[in-house]
Design an enzyme around this catalytic site. Sequence first.
Site, PDB file in Angstrom:
ATOM      1  N   GLU A  92     -71.413  38.649 -36.152  1.00 43.71           N
ATOM      2  CA  GLU A  92     -71.531  38.700 -34.717  1.00 43.71           C
ATOM      3  C   GLU A  92     -71.059  36.979 -35.101  1.00 43.71           C
ATOM      4  O   GLU A  92     -71.077  35.788 -35.660  1.00 43.71           O
ATOM      5  CB  GLU A  92     -72.650  37.956 -34.197  1.00 43.71           C
ATOM      6  CG  GLU A  92     -74.062  39.560 -33.592  1.00 43.71           C
ATOM      7  CD  GLU A  92     -73.356  39.727 -32.841  1.00 43.71           C
ATOM      8  OE1 GLU A  92     -73.090  39.282 -31.990  1.00 43.71           O
ATOM      9  OE2 GLU A  92     -74.019  41.309 -33.232  1.00 43.71           O
ATOM     10  N   CYS A 141     -71.770  30.272 -28.818  1.00 42.32           N
ATOM     11  CA  CYS A 141     -70.382  30.951 -29.233  1.00 42.32           C
ATOM     12  C   CYS A 141     -70.633  31.704 -27.513  1.00 42.32           C
ATOM     13  O   CYS A 141     -69.504  32.153 -27.385  1.00 42.32           O
ATOM     14  CB  CYS A 141     -71.314  31.974 -29.717  1.00 42.32           C
ATOM     15  SG  CYS A 141     -72.236  33.185 -29.424  1.00 42.32           S
TER      16      CYS A 141
END
Length: 487
Positions: free
Chosen positions: A253, A287
């Site tokens: 990720e 993010c």
Amino acid sequence: MISSPLIPVAGGYIDGHWCAADGGQTFPVINPATGDVLAQVARMGGDETLLAISAASRAMANTPTIEKRREWLENIASALVKNRDEIGRILCLEHGKPWREGKAEVDYAAGFFTYCAANIDHLKSRVLEERPRGCEWRVLYRPAGVVGLIVPWNFPIGMIAKKLSAALAAGCASIIKPASKTPLTMIALFALLEREVQLPAGWANLVPGSAGAIADALLTHPDVAVISFTGSTEVGKELIVKSAAQVKRVALELGGNAPYIVFADADMDKAVDQLMVNKFRGSGQTCVCANRILVERSIAAEFSKRLTIRVNALRLGNSLDDETDIGPLVDRAGYEKVRHHLTDAMAKGAQLVAGAVADALPPPLEKEWGGFFPPTVISGVNRTMACWNEETFGPLVPIAEFDDENDAMLKANDTEYGLASYIFTQNSARAQRFVEGLHFQHVAWNTGTGPAPEAPFGGMRQSGYGREGGIEGLFEFVDVKTSPVGI
Ligand code: NAP
């Protein structure tokens, strides 16, 4: 120094015991708002990681039933909710995010354990309806093995919740490497696992310390089947290379560069409202937050005007102060990156629209901590600027204009990242074209919302691969086996 009933020892937790580093080394954990040292935490390395891997392997010798795993997951969710305030407090002190965000993150984390508990039956073996080759075919979901979970500092409880919930659901014991900026929240989680969940020894092991040495031990040990990593694309690429030697499974990720597209037919107030939440959560250190705001040319001036009013009202401050909307950036490097993106854009022709920097750009940060960067809006942004091409990770809102649908699509997709994206329009046919055409895993329409425990989330392209959340996330740590039976 921090004092909390949930931090019994500023150390690791291996095989059911709290422990210090073998050589007694420690590293400081700093409150980013003040520079105060909150704790000196054990700096562990390869040797302690090997002990943790052995403990996890021993634990996995007896796979607990699905019912037992469901019970663990439910108990972790309850323990988190019950201790929301204290975990939220620890989290805010070491991260710097506002108090209400810290508490919301604990609830978000609990949601992953609740979801996995409610859906763990998907991991039960099944028999195919078809009978190819005259056989009965069984499909089994077996625990992949010991797993290494490496997490970043920007969601100190949220990121580990995604991984640990799926690992325990699958029946995998874990070695957890917390971010060195935020290990205290993880220690608090382990205090709950020990006291309130009574998770048996070896099922979750905590190894804070030297990232490279811990990761190398995980990467080279044959018992470790999966490494699940959340963090920068740079480190993710390193893990891909190193995992090749043993063909180890890695789930990644990684970073993002989210476009936030606003068409002239959008509900503009809603687009502004949602942008405020999306962009400024965690001081812009997420993010999934909007990194490039693309606004249709005919409404760009009005959009900037409405956004400016809201941005100028934001209050910077310490996390535990109720009035605080935005905390500090995590450290000097984080502050300097945002400052570089701002000064680079200004030098290349961007205009300052809003921010506490109307007549002076923020100065360099002299000290290591306490980097309160003023929320700032700039317009006239283009693809030559660093803020277009890189993840800013801070409270800078760069606005670029587009002319039509084709222009918006090209500009939005002008990045090697593929994590989150947002589009605001009342035209559902156009929205559908963007849901299909944007090269991002998460394409939100008329909302700035990020991931939820119930939905799969993860990256495409250089934002990584693997999924967390949803039914898909449940399968992250299992080996899928098939067994045709000739009866
Ligand atoms: P980072 O520097 O890559 O660190 C992440 C974790 O990896 C930390 O635990 C770190 O340990 C460890 N690490 C550092 N060097 C390593 C190495 N050589 N080998 C193995 N592990 C290593 O990232 P960060 O600055 O903490 O996090 C910010 C990044 O995470 C941003 O790019 C953000 O977009 C991304 N992120 C992505 C998602 C997503 O869902 N895709 C979610 C959140 C954040 P130390 O702390 O000890 O250095």
